[in-house]
Design a protein around this motif. Structure first.
Motif, mmCIF file in Angstrom:
data_model
loop_
_atom_site.group_PDB
_atom_site.id
_atom_site.type_symbol
_atom_site.label_atom_id
_atom_site.label_comp_id
_atom_site.label_asym_id
_atom_site.label_seq_id
_atom_site.Cartn_x
_atom_site.Cartn_y
_atom_site.Cartn_z
ATOM 1 N N SER A 71 13.968 39.696 -32.274
ATOM 2 C CA SER A 71 14.243 39.831 -33.699
ATOM 3 C C SER A 71 15.305 40.894 -33.905
ATOM 4 C CB SER A 71 12.955 40.233 -34.422
ATOM 5 O OG SER A 71 13.226 40.459 -35.781
ATOM 6 N N ASN A 73 15.098 42.395 -36.868
ATOM 7 C CA ASN A 73 14.335 43.194 -37.812
ATOM 8 C C ASN A 73 13.571 44.240 -36.997
ATOM 9 O OD1 ASN A 73 12.537 44.235 -39.637
ATOM 10 N ND2 ASN A 73 11.876 42.256 -40.442
ATOM 11 N N SER A 82 15.788 43.541 -27.961
ATOM 12 C CA SER A 82 15.971 43.500 -29.415
ATOM 13 C C SER A 82 16.528 44.836 -29.891
ATOM 14 C CB SER A 82 14.638 43.227 -30.115
ATOM 15 O OG SER A 82 14.103 42.011 -29.696
ATOM 16 N N GLN A 226 8.664 40.556 -42.622
ATOM 17 C CA GLN A 226 9.103 39.966 -41.351
ATOM 18 C C GLN A 226 10.238 38.979 -41.540
ATOM 19 O OE1 GLN A 226 5.887 38.085 -39.320
ATOM 20 N NE2 GLN A 226 5.332 39.942 -38.236
ATOM 21 N N GLN A 227 10.179 38.244 -42.661
ATOM 22 C CA GLN A 227 11.133 37.145 -42.832
ATOM 23 C C GLN A 227 12.282 37.495 -43.771
ATOM 24 O OE1 GLN A 227 8.990 33.501 -43.595
ATOM 25 N NE2 GLN A 227 7.415 33.989 -42.090
ATOM 26 N N GLU A 229 15.627 38.138 -45.210
ATOM 27 C CA GLU A 229 16.899 37.682 -44.649
ATOM 28 C C GLU A 229 17.868 38.834 -44.367
ATOM 29 O OE1 GLU A 229 18.519 34.275 -46.422
ATOM 30 O OE2 GLU A 229 20.327 34.350 -45.179
ATOM 31 N N ASN A 232 16.810 40.434 -41.205
ATOM 32 C CA ASN A 232 16.982 39.569 -40.033
ATOM 33 C C ASN A 232 18.440 39.237 -39.712
ATOM 34 O OD1 ASN A 232 14.362 38.920 -38.804
ATOM 35 N ND2 ASN A 232 13.846 38.261 -40.855
ATOM 36 N N THR A 233 19.326 39.570 -40.633
ATOM 37 C CA THR A 233 20.753 39.338 -40.345
ATOM 38 C C THR A 233 21.538 40.646 -40.374
ATOM 39 O OG1 THR A 233 21.162 38.905 -42.678
ATOM 40 C CG2 THR A 233 20.758 36.988 -41.274
ATOM 41 N N TRP B 84 6.796 30.041 -38.690
ATOM 42 C CA TRP B 84 7.816 31.034 -38.366
ATOM 43 C C TRP B 84 7.682 31.402 -36.895
ATOM 44 C CZ3 TRP B 84 11.911 33.211 -40.782
ATOM 45 C CH2 TRP B 84 12.388 34.422 -40.331
ATOM 46 N N SER B 89 12.403 34.931 -34.640
ATOM 47 C CA SER B 89 12.633 35.325 -36.026
ATOM 48 C C SER B 89 13.405 34.271 -36.805
ATOM 49 C CB SER B 89 13.388 36.654 -36.082
ATOM 50 O OG SER B 89 12.635 37.647 -35.488
ATOM 51 N N GLN B 90 12.890 33.067 -36.747
ATOM 52 C CA GLN B 90 13.476 32.000 -37.530
ATOM 53 C C GLN B 90 12.410 30.907 -37.696
ATOM 54 O OE1 GLN B 90 15.676 29.852 -33.711
ATOM 55 N NE2 GLN B 90 16.782 30.060 -35.589
#
Lengths: 620, 322
Positions: A71, A73, A82, A226-227, A229, A232-233, B84, B89-90
């Motif tokens: 990840s 994140n 990571s 966690q998700q 965006e 995560n980017t 998920w 992480s996608q």
């Protein structure tokens, strides 16, 4: 503009007052007196040791990784890959130079007493995605609402580091953190800890804008966090790292591009090479899981760097297009003796362990098995560490402190009041049978297998003990041999967690074993007190059931609590001397980390923690 | 036949449910090495192993009861919300969608080439039995079958990639799918897979064809003046193709299920094989179940195609009364 490696001019961003106070602390803890810790200066390495005039921004630096990140994140990750992906785009609070000096990145710190630390952020730190300037509020909000949240709803893996034992209440409590200005905040430890800035809790600690976190904190929305965006980017990284996220193609490649606005180019007090950093237009990590393919890519020039196993290093040293770089690393290769009820009972005797330390030739392990890429190990610090005091450490397995005579005479004497005795050159038990012991190693590690075979041979020849090497997978080893507990229905007097389930006569692992080399132990050269749990009867890691004869943990604690540098060195020196004397483990070697670089890559060095300044590496 | 296909599809749904439930159950009871490693690291640096375990469980959503997790997962599967992926992480759908084309890009040409080359050599061997070329073809087939794909792939890479420099060592996923560059970097993986798969097809097609080479209807066709090509394709291949379908479907599944992982690891192709394997190793429950579903789906479709192909190729097979 200042040049050279010493960033402690009087005009840094952290200000004169704070800088001076930190300098005082650094003197106390010896940061200024350890040049040559790893034998190198650490300022750009193989470009000649000084500032190089041929640095220019160019090219794409491609490195090979055996595994992919999980990840971007960073709040939700615990794996090194990571972490390295994120670090390319987010610097963190500060770096530690190989000489154990602090190099401020986003922040600097000051302290008067080694207990209360004031952190001051640079002025020019800008988040991306419209989150404005990084302020102390971002930090305090993150620490108090995420790291120190109970329950740990975010699943942040290092949350435990933000709690400490409060001597007044005798409870583990959150470390008080308070904002003191727009760019300053204070961390008030319960007790003095001069090593605090060297612990991961602050070293390279990263941050997330309050604007992102406050979307999830009120409802403790784990899934949302966690998700997210932007997390995560890495959309929020702004000017905070040398590179900017471009693309992550899972299982294939991770690409970042040069950050034109990198904050270090606008600050005074850093060496000149940082002001134009980074020097690569682009950095790519290619995920190549198969070792032969990875090494083939390095040889063919398709990647600019890759790790090399020691048994292949010699071939790469002869290649004209690859430079092999050997750096010390902190892990000790040790023989762990099982002193619990399901191990060989004589291991509980210090005299027996000391006698067995004469049985294995450590120089052969380093020279023949590790092919010279490592150092002999004698205690819980590498020889190059400032905490290793030669006069205190007792050496075994080298020179005339190795061999059959030296081993047998001592072992015979150590076992004189037991049923064990020598029958000629063979050690036999009460029924006249040769003593047979097991030694476990990781089935996925060929070098480890060779070491196990060698130990078996040495024990056979020098101690008259028959040793049987046994291969197990790492997960089987963890669950069947490392985790210890008392039998069901038994209430042990005490327990210290899954890796020390209670007194050694009561709590054992699921399977019996005698010796193992499956796990390498971190010696923590930056924060040596972190290994305290290995040497306490009720330590968090004591699956082997070691009961020290002397109070090594007390020495660790005294050393941790003093800001007097000379005293600290003396106390740690004595502790590591006692460890070598007691031989809780059979210390063997400290293998080096071996990497190959394309011959036009400059900047790395042969020192511990090389890469702290990787943003200044370049193509010649 | 329609009723038969409907029953087959219903059974496939039940089988999929069972497979997913069993896989979920196995993952739930297996200790996670990553969690254990994190606990050890935490304890080794003076922290709490229990706190590390709690954090891991919170991140993975394992702090809820098994029944809640199972029910939620099955509902998600049924509603095509595949969850998920913790280790990527996608969304799982995105992970599969990004991996599938990479598996297809080498497995489609592999399948076509294997069938064409395997059948051709097999038929040639059958019609030229006990000649030197037959022996050579047999040797080739056994060589391809015997040589381990993993090792063969590495050798090809070292010789043709590293030493000779004819092909790239590292798979470049940035190249357009239909480009010369992509074709060039697929040459070695396709060779490895083709040599592994044509052996089976060639040997089976040879054996099946031999049954018909001396058959009465072939002799009749010859006497009526049919040329060699027509005899081979219409009178020998067609009846021989019925049992061969089983082998072909099996081989295609083999490429997806087993060979794909070996080749993808050696050549660094980010396809379904790697995706599935890494998910299992990391115990990424959603992703394991998602990829399992894909493999199950491929198996089900493959078997359906096989059965339908039987009826098309062999009019004697009738499903009307089943």
């Amino acid at each position: 503009m200042p040049s050279g490696n010493d960033r402690r001019s009087d005009s840094g961003t952290a200000g004169r007052r704070g800088r001076r106070r930190r300098r005082d602390v650094l003197k106390l803890i010896g940061a200024t007196g350890v040049a040559g810790l790893a034998g190198c200066s650490g300022n750009g390495g193989n470009d000649g040791g000084g500032e190089s005039s041929d640095r220019s921004v160019q090219g794409t630096y491609v490195s090979a990784s055996s595994v992919d990140a999980q990840s971007l994140n960073w709040l939700t990750i615990a794996d090194a890959t990571s972490g390295s992906y994120v670090t390319a785009t987010l610097d963190g609070a500060w770096a530690i130079k190989p000489e154990r000096e602090i190099f401020p990145l986003w922040a600097d710190y000051s302290t008067d007493d080694g207990r209360v630390y004031e952190i001051e952020l640079r002025e020019n730190l800008e988040w991306g995605a419209g989150y404005g300037q990084m302020t102390a509020e971002d930090w305090v909000y993150m620490i108090t609402n995420v790291f120190q949240a109970r329950p740990n709803w975010s699943g942040y893996p290092n949350a435990d580091s933000w709690f400490r034992m409060n001597p007044e209440s005798s409870e583990r409590e959150p470390i008080p953190v308070e904002q003191t200005g727009t760019r300053t905040f204070e961390i008030r430890l319960f007790e003095v800890d001069p090593s605090f800035p060297f612990k991961p809790v602050l070293w390279r600690q990263q941050c997330i804008p309050k604007g992102i976190l406050e979307k999830y904190v009120p409802d403790q929305d784990t899934e949302g966090l966690q998700q997210d965006e932007e997390l995560n980017t890495l959309a929020y990284t702004g000017n905070l790292g040398p590179y900017t996220y471009e693309q992550w193609e899972r299982s294939a490649r991770y690409t970042v591009t040069r950050n034109e606005d990198y904050y270090l180019k606008d600050v005074e007090g850093v060496p000149e090479r940082f002001t134009e950093a980074p020097y690569f237009d682009q950095q790519v990590v290619r995920v190549i899981s198969e070792e032969s393919t990875r090494l083939g890519a390095l040889e063919s020039g398709e990647v600019d760097s890759a790790g090399i196993p020691p048994d292949k290093a010699n071939r790469f040293e002869n290649l004209p297009n690859v430079n092999v770089n050997v750096t010390p690393q902190p892990y000790a290769r040790i023989i762990v003796y099982n002193m619990r009820a399901n191990g060989w009972e004589p291991f509980r005797s210090k005299a027996v362990r000391r006698a067995l330390a004469f049985a294995v030739n450590k120089e052969t392990v380093v020279q023949n098995i590790l092919r010279g890429y490592g150092q002999v190990s004698q205690t819980m610090q590498p020889k190059w560490s400032q905490w290793y005091v030669d006069s205190e450490v007792e050496e075994f397995g080298v020179g005339d402190r190795y061999g059959p005579e030296a081993t047998r005479s001592r072992l015979e004497s150590a076992l004189s009041d037991t049923e064990y005795a020598y029958d000629g050159e063979t050690l036999v038990d009460g029924s006249g049978e040769q003593v047979t012991l097991s030694i476990y190693y990781d089935s996925g590690q060929p070098t480890e297998g060779t070491i196990a075979e060698f130990i078996a041979q040495e024990f056979g020849e020098n101690a008259g003990i028959d040793v049987q090497p046994e291969a197990v997978s790492s997960s089987t080893f963890q669950s069947n041999y490392v985790q210890t507990s008392a039998p069901e229905g038994t209430e042990p007097e005490w327990t210290a967690g899954v890796f020390n389930g209670g007194p050694r006569d009561v709590a054992t692992s699921a399977e019996p074993w005698d010796m193992s080399i499956n796990l390498q132990f971190n010696t923590y050269p930056f924060t040596p007190a972190s290994s305290k749990g290995f040497f306490e009867r009720q330590g968090g890691i004591n699956y082997y059931g070691y009961y020290p004869d002397s109070d090594i943990a007390e020495l660790y604690e005294q050393a941790s609590a003093t800001t007097d540098e000379t005293r600290r060195q003396e106390l740690f020196g004595r502790a590591f001397g006692l460890i070598s004397e007691e031989q809780p483990f059979g210390f063997l070697a400290m293998p080096s980390s071996v990497s190959g670089y394309a011959d036009n890559v400059r900047g790395y060095d042969e020192e511990f923690n090389t890469g702290w300044d990787s943003q200044t590496w370049y193509f010649a | 036949m329609r009723w038969y296909v409907v029953r087959r599809v219903v059974w496939a749904v039940v089988a999929t449910f069972l497979i997913l439930s069993i896989t979920w159950g196995l993952l739930a009871i297996t200790p996670n090495p990553a969690a254990e490693q994190m606990q050890f690291q935490a304890a080794a640096s003076g922290g709490s192993a229990e706190a590390a375990e709690e954090a891991f469980e919170a991140r993975r959503g394992l702090d809820r009861s098994p029944w809640v997790r199972y029910r939620e997962y099955m509902v998600n599967m049924a509603t095509l919300n595949w969850g998920w992926s913790q280790t990527r992480s996608q969304p799982v759908i995105d992970a599969i969608a990004s991996a599938l084309p990479y598996t297809a890009i080498y497995s489609v040409p592999t399948t076509i080439l294997s069938i064409l080359v395997g059948l051709s050599i097999g038929l040639y061997s059958a019609t030229h039995q006990y000649t030197r070329t037959d022996y050579a073809a047999t040797f080739f087939a056994f060589f391809g079958y015997a040589i381990p794909n993993f090792w063969f792939g590495i050798i090809l890479l070292l010789v043709f990639g590293v030493q000779l420099g004819w092909f790239p060592v590292v798979f470049d996923s940035d190249l357009p799918f239909f480009s010369l560059g992509m074709a060039r970097q697929l040459v070695l993986p396709v060779i490895v897979l083709v040599t592994g798969t044509i052996a089976g097809i060639m040997r089976y097609s040879r054996a099946e064809a031999l049954e018909y080479v001396e058959a009465e209807f072939v002799k009749t066709a010859k006497s009526k003046g049919a040329d060699g090509y027509r005899i081979l394709t219409r009178h020998i291949l067609r009846p021989a193709a019925v049992p061969l379908m089983t082998i072909l479907v099996g081989d295609i599944l083999g490429i997806f299920l087993a060979a794909s992982y070996l080749v993808e690891v050696v050549f660094g192709i980010p396809g379904l094989g790697q995706l599935s394997y890494n998910a299992i190793i990391a115990q990424d429950t959603s992703l394991v179940l998602g990829t399992t579903l894909i493999f199950t789906f491929i198996s089900v479709i493959g078997n359906l195609i096989q059965d339908v192909a039987y009826t098309v190729l062999d009019p004697r097979i009738d499903y009307g009364d089943r």
